[in-house]
Design a protein around this motif. Structure first.
Motif, mmCIF file in Angstrom:
data_model
loop_
_atom_site.group_PDB
_atom_site.id
_atom_site.type_symbol
_atom_site.label_atom_id
_atom_site.label_comp_id
_atom_site.label_asym_id
_atom_site.label_seq_id
_atom_site.Cartn_x
_atom_site.Cartn_y
_atom_site.Cartn_z
ATOM 1 N N SER A 190 0.827 -1.205 0.000
ATOM 2 C CA SER A 190 0.000 0.000 0.000
ATOM 3 C C SER A 190 0.863 1.258 0.000
ATOM 4 C CB SER A 190 -0.939 0.002 1.214
ATOM 5 O OG SER A 190 -0.196 0.101 2.424
ATOM 6 N N GLN A 191 2.067 1.157 0.577
ATOM 7 C CA GLN A 191 3.000 2.287 0.592
ATOM 8 C C GLN A 191 3.904 2.296 -0.652
ATOM 9 O OE1 GLN A 191 5.040 1.712 4.319
ATOM 10 N NE2 GLN A 191 3.214 2.145 5.541
ATOM 11 N N GLU A 192 3.685 1.294 -1.523
ATOM 12 C CA GLU A 192 4.452 1.149 -2.770
ATOM 13 C C GLU A 192 5.942 0.949 -2.504
ATOM 14 O OE1 GLU A 192 3.459 3.862 -5.910
ATOM 15 O OE2 GLU A 192 1.392 4.063 -5.220
ATOM 16 N N ASP A 193 6.253 0.325 -1.371
ATOM 17 C CA ASP A 193 7.635 -0.036 -1.051
ATOM 18 C C ASP A 193 7.825 -1.488 -1.499
ATOM 19 O OD1 ASP A 193 10.123 -0.550 -0.060
ATOM 20 O OD2 ASP A 193 9.746 0.221 1.954
ATOM 21 N N TYR A 194 8.031 -1.669 -2.810
ATOM 22 C CA TYR A 194 8.038 -3.009 -3.377
ATOM 23 C C TYR A 194 9.309 -3.788 -3.053
ATOM 24 C CZ TYR A 194 3.980 -1.220 -5.788
ATOM 25 O OH TYR A 194 2.759 -0.665 -6.060
ATOM 26 N N GLU A 195 10.394 -3.091 -2.780
ATOM 27 C CA GLU A 195 11.617 -3.800 -2.392
ATOM 28 C C GLU A 195 11.425 -4.461 -1.029
ATOM 29 O OE1 GLU A 195 16.435 -3.056 -2.036
ATOM 30 O OE2 GLU A 195 15.111 -1.464 -2.748
ATOM 31 N N LYS A 196 10.814 -3.729 -0.103
ATOM 32 C CA LYS A 196 10.517 -4.300 1.213
ATOM 33 C C LYS A 196 9.500 -5.419 1.080
ATOM 34 C CE LYS A 196 8.765 -3.063 5.809
ATOM 35 N NZ LYS A 196 8.248 -1.954 6.660
ATOM 36 N N ALA A 197 8.507 -5.222 0.222
ATOM 37 C CA ALA A 197 7.480 -6.232 0.016
ATOM 38 C C ALA A 197 8.088 -7.533 -0.518
ATOM 39 C CB ALA A 197 6.423 -5.714 -0.954
ATOM 40 N N ALA A 198 9.070 -7.395 -1.403
ATOM 41 C CA ALA A 198 9.720 -8.577 -1.966
ATOM 42 C C ALA A 198 10.462 -9.361 -0.890
ATOM 43 C CB ALA A 198 10.676 -8.164 -3.081
ATOM 44 N N ARG A 199 11.109 -8.651 0.030
ATOM 45 C CA ARG A 199 11.834 -9.339 1.103
ATOM 46 C C ARG A 199 10.870 -10.049 2.047
ATOM 47 N NH1 ARG A 199 14.830 -4.389 1.076
ATOM 48 N NH2 ARG A 199 13.752 -3.699 2.955
ATOM 49 N N ILE A 200 9.759 -9.394 2.344
ATOM 50 C CA ILE A 200 8.768 -10.011 3.240
ATOM 51 C C ILE A 200 8.153 -11.238 2.579
ATOM 52 C CG2 ILE A 200 6.574 -9.653 4.432
ATOM 53 C CD1 ILE A 200 7.307 -6.650 4.561
ATOM 54 N N ARG A 201 7.864 -11.103 1.291
ATOM 55 C CA ARG A 201 7.296 -12.230 0.581
ATOM 56 C C ARG A 201 8.244 -13.419 0.555
ATOM 57 N NH1 ARG A 201 7.961 -14.955 -3.457
ATOM 58 N NH2 ARG A 201 6.278 -16.195 -4.332
ATOM 59 N N ASP A 202 9.541 -13.138 0.448
ATOM 60 C CA ASP A 202 10.545 -14.200 0.461
ATOM 61 C C ASP A 202 10.496 -14.966 1.774
ATOM 62 O OD1 ASP A 202 12.707 -15.548 -0.825
ATOM 63 O OD2 ASP A 202 14.063 -14.578 0.588
ATOM 64 N N GLU A 203 10.341 -14.239 2.890
ATOM 65 C CA GLU A 203 10.252 -14.885 4.199
ATOM 66 C C GLU A 203 8.969 -15.710 4.311
ATOM 67 O OE1 GLU A 203 11.069 -16.212 7.918
ATOM 68 O OE2 GLU A 203 12.420 -15.132 6.571
ATOM 69 N N ILE A 204 7.868 -15.199 3.761
ATOM 70 C CA ILE A 204 6.603 -15.944 3.786
ATOM 71 C C ILE A 204 6.727 -17.225 2.981
ATOM 72 C CG2 ILE A 204 4.196 -15.899 3.023
ATOM 73 C CD1 ILE A 204 4.135 -12.920 3.691
ATOM 74 N N SER A 205 7.395 -17.140 1.824
ATOM 75 C CA SER A 205 7.548 -18.320 0.954
ATOM 76 C C SER A 205 8.342 -19.419 1.642
ATOM 77 C CB SER A 205 8.247 -17.911 -0.357
ATOM 78 O OG SER A 205 7.463 -16.977 -1.059
ATOM 79 N N LYS A 206 9.309 -19.048 2.477
ATOM 80 C CA LYS A 206 10.122 -20.038 3.166
ATOM 81 C C LYS A 206 9.287 -20.874 4.150
ATOM 82 C CE LYS A 206 14.450 -17.399 3.002
ATOM 83 N NZ LYS A 206 15.464 -16.699 3.821
ATOM 84 N N ARG A 207 8.171 -20.328 4.593
ATOM 85 C CA ARG A 207 7.363 -21.001 5.609
ATOM 86 C C ARG A 207 6.254 -21.861 4.997
ATOM 87 N NH1 ARG A 207 6.708 -16.659 10.560
ATOM 88 N NH2 ARG A 207 8.778 -15.691 10.362
ATOM 89 N N LYS A 208 6.075 -21.752 3.693
ATOM 90 C CA LYS A 208 5.026 -22.535 3.034
ATOM 91 C C LYS A 208 5.537 -23.915 2.650
ATOM 92 C CE LYS A 208 2.446 -18.556 1.274
ATOM 93 N NZ LYS A 208 1.932 -17.866 0.086
#
Length: 208
Positions: A190-208
């Motif tokens: 929502s803040q358009e901080d896509y670099e941060k979003a990519a890092r968070i998504r990477d952490e989420i993917s590791k848990r799936k």
């Protein structure tokens, strides 16, 4: 020449190399991986497209292309990584409109970002995979150990491109619950901080 289908395995981030990312493609029905160096914007666009539940408040460039194509009934049927010269991959978009097929040249990173948005398959030729693909042999241990081993092998293969694939320090994210990470991901988008979003998504993917 025979085509080999590829899936997206993930994106590796570099902490020391500014704007350095590696997109890892996985051979369908095989063990080889195809690492491709891409830019920061394309890495973010691909990461956002992989997270189907997240919608940017404003369309990214690749989203705009998709909206434009939909309006004029243009469909991207598939992406083919057709050439490798001096470490640079060349790709084509196979498009169709009114039953007429057209082939459009594209950077591989752009082509893959669009393939995700059109749900189009990604292919490469067998000779390219034979030349640039790498085997990642992991013993049957815990998943975290397998991922670490794969990352180390990929890092060795990409040294020729002077890419540092050291994992970014995400210790704060590791302490969060899955629900907290999803909420943080939504805020970053929502803040358009896509670099941060990519890092968070990477952490989420590791848990799936």
């Amino acid at each position: 020449m025979s085509l080999v289908r590829l899936n997206i395995k993930g994106i590796s981030y570099s902490q020391t190399q500014n704007g350095a990312y590696a997109l890892i493609l996985n051979e369908v029905g095989g063990e080889r991986k195809l690492p491709i160096v891409i830019g920061a914007f394309e890495a973010q666009s691909i990461a956002i497209a992989l997270e189907k539940e997240i919608k940017p408040p404003r369309p990214l460039t690749h989203d705009l292309f998709k909206n434009f194509a939909d309006r004029f009934e243009i469909v991207v049927k598939q992406v083919i990584i057709h050439k490798l010269v001096d470490g640079v991959f060349y790709s084509s978009l196979i498009c169709e409109r009114d039953g007429i097929e057209e082939i459009i040249d594209a950077r591989t990173s752009d082509a893959i970002a669009l393939a995700l948005r059109f749900d189009a398959p990604i292919f490469t030729y067998k000779n390219i995979l034979d030349k640039a693909g790498i085997y990642l042999k992991a013993e049957e241990k815990q998943r975290e150990k397998e991922e670490k081993q794969e990352e180390e092998i990929i890092e060795e293969e990409l040294l020729k491109e002077e890419i540092d694939l050291k994992a970014e320090d995400t210790s704060d994210y590791k302490k969060m619950s899955l629900e907290e990470l999803k909420e943080l991901l939504s805020q970053a988008v929502s803040q358009e901080d896509y670099e941060k979003a990519a890092r968070i998504r990477d952490e989420i993917s590791k848990r799936k």
